[in-house]
Write a protein that holds these residues in place. Structure first.
Motif, PDB file in Angstrom:
ATOM      1  N   PRO A  19      15.877  24.670 -38.732  1.00 23.17           N
ATOM      2  CA  PRO A  19      15.012  24.877 -38.013  1.00 23.17           C
ATOM      3  C   PRO A  19      14.585  24.376 -36.507  1.00 23.17           C
ATOM      4  O   PRO A  19      14.904  23.499 -36.205  1.00 23.17           O
ATOM      5  CB  PRO A  19      13.587  24.434 -38.648  1.00 23.17           C
ATOM      6  N   ILE A  20      13.940  25.034 -35.874  1.00 20.91           N
ATOM      7  CA  ILE A  20      13.731  24.377 -33.996  1.00 20.91           C
ATOM      8  C   ILE A  20      12.387  24.416 -33.519  1.00 20.91           C
ATOM      9  O   ILE A  20      11.259  25.126 -34.669  1.00 20.91           O
ATOM     10  CB  ILE A  20      14.400  25.231 -33.165  1.00 20.91           C
ATOM     11  N   HIS A  21      11.832  23.187 -34.027  1.00 15.23           N
ATOM     12  CA  HIS A  21      10.433  23.552 -33.613  1.00 15.23           C
ATOM     13  C   HIS A  21       9.891  23.091 -31.805  1.00 15.23           C
ATOM     14  O   HIS A  21      10.344  21.805 -31.740  1.00 15.23           O
ATOM     15  CB  HIS A  21       9.760  22.294 -34.686  1.00 15.23           C
ATOM     16  N   ILE A  22       9.565  23.720 -31.698  1.00 10.28           N
ATOM     17  CA  ILE A  22       8.871  24.083 -30.138  1.00 10.28           C
ATOM     18  C   ILE A  22       7.653  23.000 -30.434  1.00 10.28           C
ATOM     19  O   ILE A  22       6.263  24.115 -30.556  1.00 10.28           O
ATOM     20  CB  ILE A  22       8.746  25.545 -29.072  1.00 10.28           C
ATOM     21  N   ARG A  23       7.662  22.530 -29.537  1.00  6.82           N
ATOM     22  CA  ARG A  23       5.851  21.763 -29.291  1.00  6.82           C
ATOM     23  C   ARG A  23       5.816  21.081 -28.347  1.00  6.82           C
ATOM     24  O   ARG A  23       6.303  20.359 -27.274  1.00  6.82           O
ATOM     25  CB  ARG A  23       6.304  19.641 -30.971  1.00  6.82           C
ATOM     26  N   ASN A  24       4.726  20.762 -27.632  1.00  7.11           N
ATOM     27  CA  ASN A  24       3.741  19.744 -26.974  1.00  7.11           C
ATOM     28  C   ASN A  24       3.507  19.025 -27.166  1.00  7.11           C
ATOM     29  O   ASN A  24       2.917  17.991 -27.453  1.00  7.11           O
ATOM     30  CB  ASN A  24       2.043  20.938 -26.574  1.00  7.11           C
ATOM     31  N   THR A  25       4.684  18.071 -25.702  1.00  6.08           N
ATOM     32  CA  THR A  25       4.354  16.355 -25.775  1.00  6.08           C
ATOM     33  C   THR A  25       2.757  16.260 -25.432  1.00  6.08           C
ATOM     34  O   THR A  25       2.153  15.061 -25.985  1.00  6.08           O
ATOM     35  CB  THR A  25       4.575  15.755 -24.737  1.00  6.08           C
ATOM     36  N   ASN A  26       1.807  16.755 -24.939  1.00  7.44           N
ATOM     37  CA  ASN A  26       0.486  16.800 -24.105  1.00  7.44           C
ATOM     38  C   ASN A  26      -0.566  16.889 -25.161  1.00  7.44           C
ATOM     39  O   ASN A  26      -1.161  16.864 -25.239  1.00  7.44           O
ATOM     40  CB  ASN A  26       0.198  17.640 -22.960  1.00  7.44           C
ATOM     41  N   ARG A  27      -0.284  18.012 -26.381  1.00  6.76           N
ATOM     42  CA  ARG A  27      -0.828  18.478 -27.550  1.00  6.76           C
ATOM     43  C   ARG A  27       0.305  18.044 -28.797  1.00  6.76           C
ATOM     44  O   ARG A  27       0.304  19.209 -29.080  1.00  6.76           O
ATOM     45  CB  ARG A  27      -1.180  19.571 -27.100  1.00  6.76           C
ATOM     46  N   PRO A  28       0.293  17.386 -29.343  1.00  4.30           N
ATOM     47  CA  PRO A  28       1.388  16.790 -29.870  1.00  4.30           C
ATOM     48  C   PRO A  28       0.225  17.928 -31.540  1.00  4.30           C
ATOM     49  O   PRO A  28       0.963  18.095 -32.568  1.00  4.30           O
ATOM     50  CB  PRO A  28       1.220  15.699 -30.404  1.00  4.30           C
ATOM     51  N   GLU A  29      -0.681  17.668 -31.477  1.00  2.00           N
ATOM     52  CA  GLU A  29      -1.685  18.300 -32.486  1.00  2.00           C
ATOM     53  C   GLU A  29      -1.657  19.834 -32.810  1.00  2.00           C
ATOM     54  O   GLU A  29      -1.913  20.311 -34.039  1.00  2.00           O
ATOM     55  CB  GLU A  29      -3.232  17.699 -32.797  1.00  2.00           C
ATOM     56  N   ASP A  30      -0.850  19.904 -32.142  1.00  4.64           N
ATOM     57  CA  ASP A  30      -0.631  22.091 -31.900  1.00  4.64           C
ATOM     58  C   ASP A  30       0.751  21.669 -32.443  1.00  4.64           C
ATOM     59  O   ASP A  30       1.102  21.354 -32.479  1.00  4.64           O
ATOM     60  CB  ASP A  30      -0.521  22.579 -30.126  1.00  4.64           C
ATOM     61  N   ALA A  31       0.213  23.429 -33.416  1.00  3.52           N
ATOM     62  CA  ALA A  31       0.923  23.706 -34.006  1.00  3.52           C
ATOM     63  C   ALA A  31       2.260  24.395 -33.539  1.00  3.52           C
ATOM     64  O   ALA A  31       3.533  23.638 -34.434  1.00  3.52           O
ATOM     65  CB  ALA A  31       1.090  25.491 -34.933  1.00  3.52           C
ATOM     66  N   GLY A  32       2.703  24.390 -32.176  1.00  5.54           N
ATOM     67  CA  GLY A  32       3.897  25.050 -31.791  1.00  5.54           C
ATOM     68  C   GLY A  32       4.219  26.126 -32.494  1.00  5.54           C
ATOM     69  O   GLY A  32       4.293  26.633 -33.215  1.00  5.54           O
ATOM     70  N   THR A  33       5.847  26.336 -32.281  1.00  9.23           N
ATOM     71  CA  THR A  33       6.650  28.025 -32.883  1.00  9.23           C
ATOM     72  C   THR A  33       7.594  26.705 -33.750  1.00  9.23           C
ATOM     73  O   THR A  33       8.675  26.051 -33.253  1.00  9.23           O
ATOM     74  CB  THR A  33       7.411  28.241 -31.190  1.00  9.23           C
ATOM     75  N   LEU A  34       8.337  27.463 -35.140  1.00 11.11           N
ATOM     76  CA  LEU A  34       9.035  27.135 -35.617  1.00 11.11           C
ATOM     77  C   LEU A  34       9.547  28.355 -35.130  1.00 11.11           C
ATOM     78  O   LEU A  34       9.754  29.052 -36.045  1.00 11.11           O
ATOM     79  CB  LEU A  34       8.230  26.604 -36.834  1.00 11.11           C
ATOM     80  N   ILE A  35      10.892  27.792 -35.270  1.00 13.23           N
ATOM     81  CA  ILE A  35      11.989  29.325 -34.949  1.00 13.23           C
ATOM     82  C   ILE A  35      12.679  29.148 -36.302  1.00 13.23           C
ATOM     83  O   ILE A  35      13.986  27.600 -36.836  1.00 13.23           O
ATOM     84  CB  ILE A  35      12.795  29.137 -34.026  1.00 13.23           C
ATOM     85  N   LEU A  36      12.890  29.601 -37.134  1.00 15.19           N
ATOM     86  CA  LEU A  36      13.759  29.768 -38.204  1.00 15.19           C
ATOM     87  C   LEU A  36      14.776  30.869 -38.904  1.00 15.19           C
ATOM     88  O   LEU A  36      14.832  31.993 -38.206  1.00 15.19           O
ATOM     89  CB  LEU A  36      12.867  30.616 -39.634  1.00 15.19           C
ATOM     90  N   PRO A  37      16.017  30.518 -39.770  1.00 17.38           N
ATOM     91  CA  PRO A  37      17.007  31.213 -40.306  1.00 17.38           C
ATOM     92  C   PRO A  37      15.669  32.633 -40.954  1.00 17.38           C
ATOM     93  O   PRO A  37      16.449  34.227 -40.248  1.00 17.38           O
ATOM     94  CB  PRO A  37      17.417  30.535 -41.012  1.00 17.38           C
ATOM     95  N   SER A  38      14.700  33.187 -41.605  1.00 10.72           N
ATOM     96  CA  SER A  38      14.141  33.813 -42.089  1.00 10.72           C
ATOM     97  C   SER A  38      12.769  33.382 -41.882  1.00 10.72           C
ATOM     98  O   SER A  38      12.115  32.225 -42.395  1.00 10.72           O
ATOM     99  CB  SER A  38      14.826  34.636 -43.473  1.00 10.72           C
ATOM    100  N   ARG A  39      11.444  34.895 -42.453  1.00 14.25           N
ATOM    101  CA  ARG A  39      10.824  34.259 -42.211  1.00 14.25           C
ATOM    102  C   ARG A  39       9.296  34.969 -43.116  1.00 14.25           C
ATOM    103  O   ARG A  39      10.112  36.450 -43.770  1.00 14.25           O
ATOM    104  CB  ARG A  39       9.415  33.979 -41.032  1.00 14.25           C
ATOM    105  N   GLU A  40       8.307  34.899 -43.566  1.00 12.56           N
ATOM    106  CA  GLU A  40       7.335  35.887 -44.645  1.00 12.56           C
ATOM    107  C   GLU A  40       7.276  36.336 -43.359  1.00 12.56           C
ATOM    108  O   GLU A  40       6.842  36.785 -42.221  1.00 12.56           O
ATOM    109  CB  GLU A  40       6.387  35.264 -44.230  1.00 12.56           C
ATOM    110  N   LEU A  41       7.138  38.160 -44.144  1.00 10.43           N
ATOM    111  CA  LEU A  41       6.566  38.900 -43.124  1.00 10.43           C
ATOM    112  C   LEU A  41       5.090  38.975 -42.873  1.00 10.43           C
ATOM    113  O   LEU A  41       4.214  38.967 -43.645  1.00 10.43           O
ATOM    114  CB  LEU A  41       7.715  40.515 -43.159  1.00 10.43           C
ATOM    115  N   THR A  42       4.320  38.952 -41.718  1.00 13.64           N
ATOM    116  CA  THR A  42       2.828  38.705 -41.872  1.00 13.64           C
ATOM    117  C   THR A  42       2.694  40.819 -41.732  1.00 13.64           C
ATOM    118  O   THR A  42       3.364  41.794 -41.585  1.00 13.64           O
ATOM    119  CB  THR A  42       2.700  38.316 -40.224  1.00 13.64           C
ATOM    120  N   GLU A  43       0.882  40.692 -41.745  1.00 15.17           N
ATOM    121  CA  GLU A  43       0.214  41.644 -41.604  1.00 15.17           C
ATOM    122  C   GLU A  43       0.628  42.528 -40.045  1.00 15.17           C
ATOM    123  O   GLU A  43       0.660  43.420 -39.720  1.00 15.17           O
ATOM    124  CB  GLU A  43      -0.399  42.369 -42.149  1.00 15.17           C
TER     125      GLU A  43
END
Ligand code: ASP
Length: 435
Positions: free
Chosen positions: A258-282
């Motif tokens: 997985p690739i996790h895009i994160r913010n150096t200035n806001r490490p507490e933010d969730a960021g974006t996780l890029i994955l092979p597959s994901r649970e589909l949401t509503e």
């Protein structure tokens, strides 16, 4: 223990305060064993990236023009960084060496790579980490592509249980000459290191908290994307959602890291996780993105569907003009070729003439001023009502759809609209799926 590779972009190492954040991020999780820095980037909007200053030095030296002004700027930045961070390496000496090499006619890639090299030296000193020069591990083939032996070489250099710093952006060819990736290429280095060490995750630290569901310049307050698949990311990136270098996904994707895009200035933010597959949401879609500057060659010929090789002959003419196309939506007696304007580059009229002469269609037209919009979401085509929702939203917003292409990828519906309708269409689609 699985390891984490963390790549820090230019803004994350732009000054001593930023480097301080990098240090605390690295130290806050002992799995962060591999640090891949970019060269120091801009400290403010009107600042210049170190890499750009280095390119400038090289160009001036090549023309035998004094390059001391840009080089002084580079020196000042690295000396300031070293001083503020209390670095124990002899930065003056390293800078003098680089200056001497530039004056002595060093290659463009060597010069450009020095921003990452010097930044890596500073980081390895303050983190008390081993410095691995990618010139010894990342190997380029003679055609400029990555030699897959790089993974084995990296593994041998990175095999101890300790912290490593590996500068981004460059490697070397078989003769040992420095070669860089294309601009923004430290993202690729991070991905290659992640694959080599079979990392648990590849963290890409930047100055935004990941990807948004739409471009905030066009759609007000879009929601952040917390999870997205590689495939979805690729489709959105093609339309301009650029948080990562285009080529950075491939090394990790194959290894399902997985690739996790994160913010150096806001490490507490969730960021974006890029994955092979994901649970589909509503929400049904991952995001929507669009861009202008497309043209469409529209061709009509009675009984086209019964004519063998028709499409192939059209595309051969397109290729002969050195034009690469993006999509070819087709009907029973019609086909369209969608081309980026920069590919067409003044060759449009000639192309139409050639197709007219060689293919003899009943009708041919070059429609310009199109924008394409991709609505992207894993599993879209299997779910009832998505297309209806999308097209109802466009109809309600008074947007005329010129072309539709769902392709075979099943995760993307592309619509072509007039350029003037791009913003209205993006807002309408976004609102139809997110409320
Ligand atoms: N420093 C290089 C550039 O500015 C590479 C990178 O930052 O990823 O393009």
């Amino acid at each position: 223990m699985k390891k984490i590779v963390c790549k820090f972009g230019g803004s994350s190492v732009a000054d001593a305060a930023q480097v301080g954040k990098v240090v605390s991020i690295v130290r806050s999780d002992e799995r962060r064993c591999f640090v891949v820095p970019s060269a120091p980037g801009k400290r403010s909007d009107d600042d210049t990236k170190i890499t750009d200053l280095l390119y400038l030095c090289h160009e001036l030296a090549r023309q035998n023009i004094d390059f001391s002004e840009p080089f002084n700027k580079i020196s000042t930045r690295f000396l300031d960084l070293s001083k503020a961070l209390n670095v124990s390496i002899d930065m003056e000496r390293l800078l003098a060496e680089v200056e001497g090499k530039i004056a002595g006619g060093a290659g463009r890639d060597y010069v450009a790579s020095r921003g990452e090299y010097l930044c890596g030296r500073i980081l390895s000193d303050i983190l008390d980490a081993a410095f691995v020069d990618p010139a010894e591990a990342i190997l380029f083939r003679s055609d400029g592509r990555l030699d897959s032996d790089s993974y084995r070489r990296l593994r041998t250099h990175l095999s101890d249980e300790r912290l490593y710093v590996i500068p981004g952006f460059y490697g070397a060819d078989a003769e040992g000459e420095i070669v860089t990736f294309s601009r923004g290429g430290s993202d690729i280095t991070g991905a290659i290191v992640a694959r080599a060490v079979e990392a648990e995750v590849y963290e890409n630290w930047t100055d935004v908290s990941g990807l948004l569901m739409a471009d905030p310049r066009l759609v007000p307050d879009p929601l952040p994307v917390e999870e997205i698949t590689y495939r979805e990311m690729r489709e959105l990136a093609y339309m301009g959602a650029d948080v990562l270098h285009d080529e950075a996904m491939f090394p990790v994707r194959t290894a399902e890291i997985p690739i996790h895009i994160r913010n150096t200035n806001r490490p507490e933010d969730a960021g974006t996780l890029i994955l092979p597959s994901r649970e589909l949401t509503e929400r049904m879609i991952a995001g929507v993105a669009g861009r202008p500057n497309f043209s469409m060659l529209f061709i009509e010929k009675d009984l086209m569907n019964q004519t063998t090789g028709f499409g192939q002959r059209v595309l051969e003419v397109v290729a002969r003009h050195g034009i690469s196309y993006d999509h070819t939506p087709s009907g029973i007696d019609t086909m369209s070729v969608i081309i980026q304007d920069e590919q067409l580059d003044g060759k449009g009229e000639l192309l139409v003439e050639d197709i007219q002469r060689i293919i003899e269609p009943d009708r041919i037209e070059l429609i310009q001023g199109l924008a394409l919009i991709a609505t992207v979401g894993e599993g879209m085509s299997h779910r009832v009502g998505i297309a209806a929702r999308l097209f109802t939203a466009l109809a309600d917003a008074g947007v005329n759809v010129r072309v539709i292409d769902q392709g075979a990828s099943e995760i993307n519906i592309i619509v072509g609209v007039e350029e003037a309708d791009l913003e209205t269409a993006l807002v309408a689609i976004y609102r139809a799926f997110v409320n």
